[in-house]
Design a protein around this motif. Structure first.
Motif, PDB file in Angstrom:
ATOM      1  N   SER A 185     -19.931  27.336  12.720  1.00 29.75           N
ATOM      2  CA  SER A 185     -20.024  26.679  14.027  1.00 29.75           C
ATOM      3  C   SER A 185     -19.622  27.672  15.113  1.00 29.75           C
ATOM      4  O   SER A 185     -18.597  28.350  15.005  1.00 29.75           O
ATOM      5  CB  SER A 185     -19.129  25.441  14.093  1.00 29.75           C
ATOM      6  OG  SER A 185     -19.534  24.474  13.136  1.00 29.75           O
ATOM      7  N   GLY A 218     -21.631  23.138  17.927  1.00 27.94           N
ATOM      8  CA  GLY A 218     -22.931  23.788  17.850  1.00 27.94           C
ATOM      9  C   GLY A 218     -22.942  24.749  16.676  1.00 27.94           C
ATOM     10  O   GLY A 218     -22.041  25.579  16.535  1.00 27.94           O
ATOM     11  N   ASN A 219     -23.952  24.638  15.827  1.00 25.51           N
ATOM     12  CA  ASN A 219     -23.949  25.332  14.547  1.00 25.51           C
ATOM     13  C   ASN A 219     -25.022  26.393  14.474  1.00 25.51           C
ATOM     14  O   ASN A 219     -25.980  26.408  15.251  1.00 25.51           O
ATOM     15  CB  ASN A 219     -24.133  24.305  13.422  1.00 25.51           C
ATOM     16  CG  ASN A 219     -23.588  24.792  12.095  1.00 25.51           C
ATOM     17  OD1 ASN A 219     -24.296  25.412  11.316  1.00 25.51           O
ATOM     18  ND2 ASN A 219     -22.312  24.504  11.846  1.00 25.51           N
ATOM     19  N   ASN A 257     -28.604  23.159  14.746  1.00 23.59           N
ATOM     20  CA  ASN A 257     -28.309  21.773  15.078  1.00 23.59           C
ATOM     21  C   ASN A 257     -26.957  21.652  15.753  1.00 23.59           C
ATOM     22  O   ASN A 257     -26.093  22.546  15.660  1.00 23.59           O
ATOM     23  CB  ASN A 257     -28.330  20.889  13.825  1.00 23.59           C
ATOM     24  CG  ASN A 257     -29.689  20.855  13.168  1.00 23.59           C
ATOM     25  OD1 ASN A 257     -30.724  20.984  13.825  1.00 23.59           O
ATOM     26  ND2 ASN A 257     -29.703  20.684  11.851  1.00 23.59           N
ATOM     27  N   ALA A 258     -26.746  20.517  16.416  1.00 25.60           N
ATOM     28  CA  ALA A 258     -25.436  20.141  16.954  1.00 25.60           C
ATOM     29  C   ALA A 258     -24.976  18.875  16.240  1.00 25.60           C
ATOM     30  O   ALA A 258     -25.797  17.997  15.938  1.00 25.60           O
ATOM     31  CB  ALA A 258     -25.496  19.918  18.457  1.00 25.60           C
ATOM     32  N   HIS A 317     -33.480  22.465  18.481  1.00 27.01           N
ATOM     33  CA  HIS A 317     -33.441  23.909  18.718  1.00 27.01           C
ATOM     34  C   HIS A 317     -34.060  24.657  17.534  1.00 27.01           C
ATOM     35  O   HIS A 317     -34.049  24.174  16.392  1.00 27.01           O
ATOM     36  CB  HIS A 317     -32.002  24.374  18.918  1.00 27.01           C
ATOM     37  CG  HIS A 317     -31.454  24.040  20.285  1.00 27.01           C
ATOM     38  ND1 HIS A 317     -31.941  24.607  21.430  1.00 27.01           N
ATOM     39  CD2 HIS A 317     -30.457  23.202  20.672  1.00 27.01           C
ATOM     40  CE1 HIS A 317     -31.274  24.144  22.476  1.00 27.01           C
ATOM     41  NE2 HIS A 317     -30.371  23.283  22.031  1.00 27.01           N
ATOM     42  N   VAL A 372     -27.199  27.378  18.045  1.00 23.38           N
ATOM     43  CA  VAL A 372     -26.604  26.759  19.230  1.00 23.38           C
ATOM     44  C   VAL A 372     -25.354  27.551  19.590  1.00 23.38           C
ATOM     45  O   VAL A 372     -24.385  27.589  18.829  1.00 23.38           O
ATOM     46  CB  VAL A 372     -26.265  25.280  18.971  1.00 23.38           C
ATOM     47  CG1 VAL A 372     -25.656  24.645  20.220  1.00 23.38           C
ATOM     48  CG2 VAL A 372     -27.514  24.514  18.552  1.00 23.38           C
ATOM     49  N   VAL A 414     -21.961  24.430  24.019  1.00 19.41           N
ATOM     50  CA  VAL A 414     -22.129  23.009  24.314  1.00 19.41           C
ATOM     51  C   VAL A 414     -21.207  22.641  25.462  1.00 19.41           C
ATOM     52  O   VAL A 414     -20.178  23.287  25.685  1.00 19.41           O
ATOM     53  CB  VAL A 414     -21.830  22.114  23.085  1.00 19.41           C
ATOM     54  CG1 VAL A 414     -22.831  22.356  21.987  1.00 19.41           C
ATOM     55  CG2 VAL A 414     -20.413  22.337  22.591  1.00 19.41           C
ATOM     56  N   THR A 416     -26.686  21.623  25.549  1.00 20.01           N
ATOM     57  CA  THR A 416     -26.558  22.724  24.604  1.00 20.01           C
ATOM     58  C   THR A 416     -27.373  23.911  25.098  1.00 20.01           C
ATOM     59  O   THR A 416     -28.457  23.756  25.664  1.00 20.01           O
ATOM     60  CB  THR A 416     -27.057  22.319  23.209  1.00 20.01           C
ATOM     61  OG1 THR A 416     -28.435  21.926  23.288  1.00 20.01           O
ATOM     62  CG2 THR A 416     -26.239  21.171  22.654  1.00 20.01           C
ATOM     63  N   SER A 459     -28.927  27.621  23.637  1.00 14.96           N
ATOM     64  CA  SER A 459     -29.258  28.162  22.327  1.00 14.96           C
ATOM     65  C   SER A 459     -29.780  29.584  22.420  1.00 14.96           C
ATOM     66  O   SER A 459     -30.142  30.082  23.491  1.00 14.96           O
ATOM     67  CB  SER A 459     -30.289  27.257  21.639  1.00 14.96           C
ATOM     68  OG  SER A 459     -30.761  27.826  20.444  1.00 14.96           O
TER      69      SER A 459
END
Length: 504
Positions: free
Chosen positions: A287, A303-304, A308-309, A327, A331, A334, A345, A347
């Motif tokens: 993350s 945010g990973n 994805n979040a 995305h 990410v 955020v 977010t 990205s």
């Protein structure tokens, strides 16, 4: 002969001004309007088209920008105008958001990348910056030698009111020092400050107390008092991990709760009262960022690296509450809206997406969306590069983004919203149109127009490829279950695959 006539009060038939519309009287009997639903549907289609026609989210950039990539951004918690940004070349700049211009440029504030910026919780205008060279510095958005005093005009004897007057004081300090600081410099003790474990990667200030926390590459979270040059508390034993702590955030309601992200794919919670670690969850991928919901402080979003979040409930870290997709790159940042109903977010795929976390009713400024994990809006430009920092302004109307192309851009939080004061008639019309779109959003034509967004070609291709890969994995899992012994294989939901394990 008697003649019956309708009599209405004069106030219901006359205009309030020459520019106002003449009042009309409507028959609300549904039997007199057999085609009401068809007319409403036509109006809903028109309202959806108008919403997209007037969508123009980009307002402009903060004049001047930076020389290098913008790596960090801080928005004041108590004032609308001050904004501070940091760049990879170590420069910190102070901005006036109202005029979108630079107030001061602190060149050489850090010798390496400015990895974190945060404002204090007071009204004195102090903010803190941390760099990858292992130094934290305190600054002020107001220059030294200037302060406001209450003076009384001697000529006005009858009404002696204090008047604000700015006084400039000459300082005997070195002229080479910036009038904005640094007010103080903080370093780790010499036993910790080594060449390979000294970089600060994140900083956050307490919401109510005079205290801030830092995340560093020596696998520790440090708590600082602004009046002391060394940490007051250090969390060294992070569940036996020696990986770098990349993000640290204070909870806005629980005064003694801290959350952090680390390079070992972990998300951990700390209790500062007992200086102990509470719980940690290990995700499938790392993350990059973490933010607490300001209105629901038990919820946070991360945010990973898997594009994805995820939102988590801190009472149950074993699985995320919602997955937010869209995305096609990691990410990187955020930021929650002050209302706590949506977040933005930024990205690595050069786009900004806005996600809603709850179902909202139709209002003049927001049409209502469900938290189905898809973005309600996507912002991008041809020149904007990878985005490293995003955030909402304090009034929930604008979004700021800092990207790899050295620019800080300003966007509207709602792309088709009119800037400025709305009349009562405009407000009522907007509410009616938004309610119509929400009512008929399940119908194909309205849904197609309302959700249509133009995205760059490479993002469209990446999205199509991701859908093919997802279908391939689903088909493979189905075949494995189909050809296995009954009861030995089961379907795994997507939320269950995100978290690898939890550690107490």
């Amino acid at each position: 002969m008697k003649v019956k006539a309708l009599a209405r009060p004069q106030s219901t038939t006359t205009r309030s001004s020459l520019h106002d519309l003449r009042p009309t009287h409507k028959n609300l009997n549904p039997q007199s309007h057999p085609q009401a639903r068809a007319r409403e549907y036509t109006r809903a289609v028109t309202a959806a088209k108008l919403d997209r026609m007037f969508a123009n989210p980009f307002l402009g950039e903060l004049k001047g920008g930076h020389v290098d990539a913008v790596s960090s951004l801080a928005i004041c918690r108590t004032n609308l105008c001050p904004v501070v940004s940091g760049a990879v070349d170590g420069t910190v700049r102070i901005w006036d958001l109202q005029n979108r211009r630079m107030v001061a440029s602190l060149d050489g504030a850090h010798s390496r990348n400015v990895s974190g910026l945060v404002f204090g919780n007071g009204i004195n205008g102090h903010f803190f910056s941390c760099g990858e060279e292992g130094i934290v510095k305190a600054w002020s958005i107001y220059p030294k030698g200037q302060y406001i005093t209450a003076d009384v005009d001697d000529n006005d004897d009858e009404d002696k009111k204090p008047r604000a007057k700015k006084r400039n004081l000459k300082s005997s300090q070195d002229d080479a020092e910036s009038p904005y600081g640094p007010l103080n410099v903080y370093r780790l003790p010499s036993s910790r400050n080594s060449s390979f474990a000294s970089a600060f990667h994140s900083i956050d200030h307490h919401w109510s107390e005079s205290q801030f926390a830092t995340a560093s590459s020596d696998a520790a979270v440090h708590l600082w008092d602004p009046e002391r040059s060394t940490p007051i508390t250090s969390f060294d034993n992070l569940w036996g991990s020696d990986d770098t702590v990349t993000t640290v955030r204070y909870n806005p309601a629980e005064r003694d709760l801290i959350a952090h992200c680390s390079s070992d794919r972990g998300i951990g919670l700390h209790d500062t009262r007992t200086a102990s670690a509470l719980q940690k969850t290990i995700m499938a991928m790392k993350s990059n960022c973490l933010e607490w919901n300001p209105m629901e402080p038990y919820v946070f979003v991360v945010g990973n690296e898997d594009y994805n979040a995820y939102t988590f409930d801190m009472r149950k870290l074993s699985r995320p509450t919602t997955i937010f997709k869209g995305h096609v790159g990691a990410v990187m940042s955020v930021g929650w809206s002050p209302t706590g109903t949506e977040f933005v977010t930024g990205s690595y795929d050069k786009t900004i997406r806005i996600f809603s976390t709850r179902k909202e009713g139709g209002t003049a400024s927001h049409g209502g969306y469900g938290s189905n994990g898809t973005a309600r809006d996507i912002y991008h430009t041809k020149r904007m590069q990878r985005i490293f920092c995003v955030g909402y302004t304090l009034d929930h109307k604008y979004i700021l983004s800092g990207s790899d192309d050295t620019n800080i851009r300003m966007w509207k939080a709602r792309s088709s919203e009119k800037i400025g004061q709305l009349s009562a008639r405009e407000e009522s019309s907007l509410q009616y149109r938004q309610a119509l779109v929400q009512k008929y959003s399940h119908l194909p034509e309205v849904k197609r127009i309302h959700k249509a967004r133009r995205v760059p070609k490479f993002i469209k291709k990446e999205t199509e490829q991701a859908m093919v890969q997802k279908e391939k994995r689903r088909r493979k899992e189905t075949n494995v279950i189909k050809h296995s012994k009954p009861g030995t294989q089961k379907y795994t939901d997507e939320k269950g695959k995100v978290v690898v394990k939890t550690v107490d």
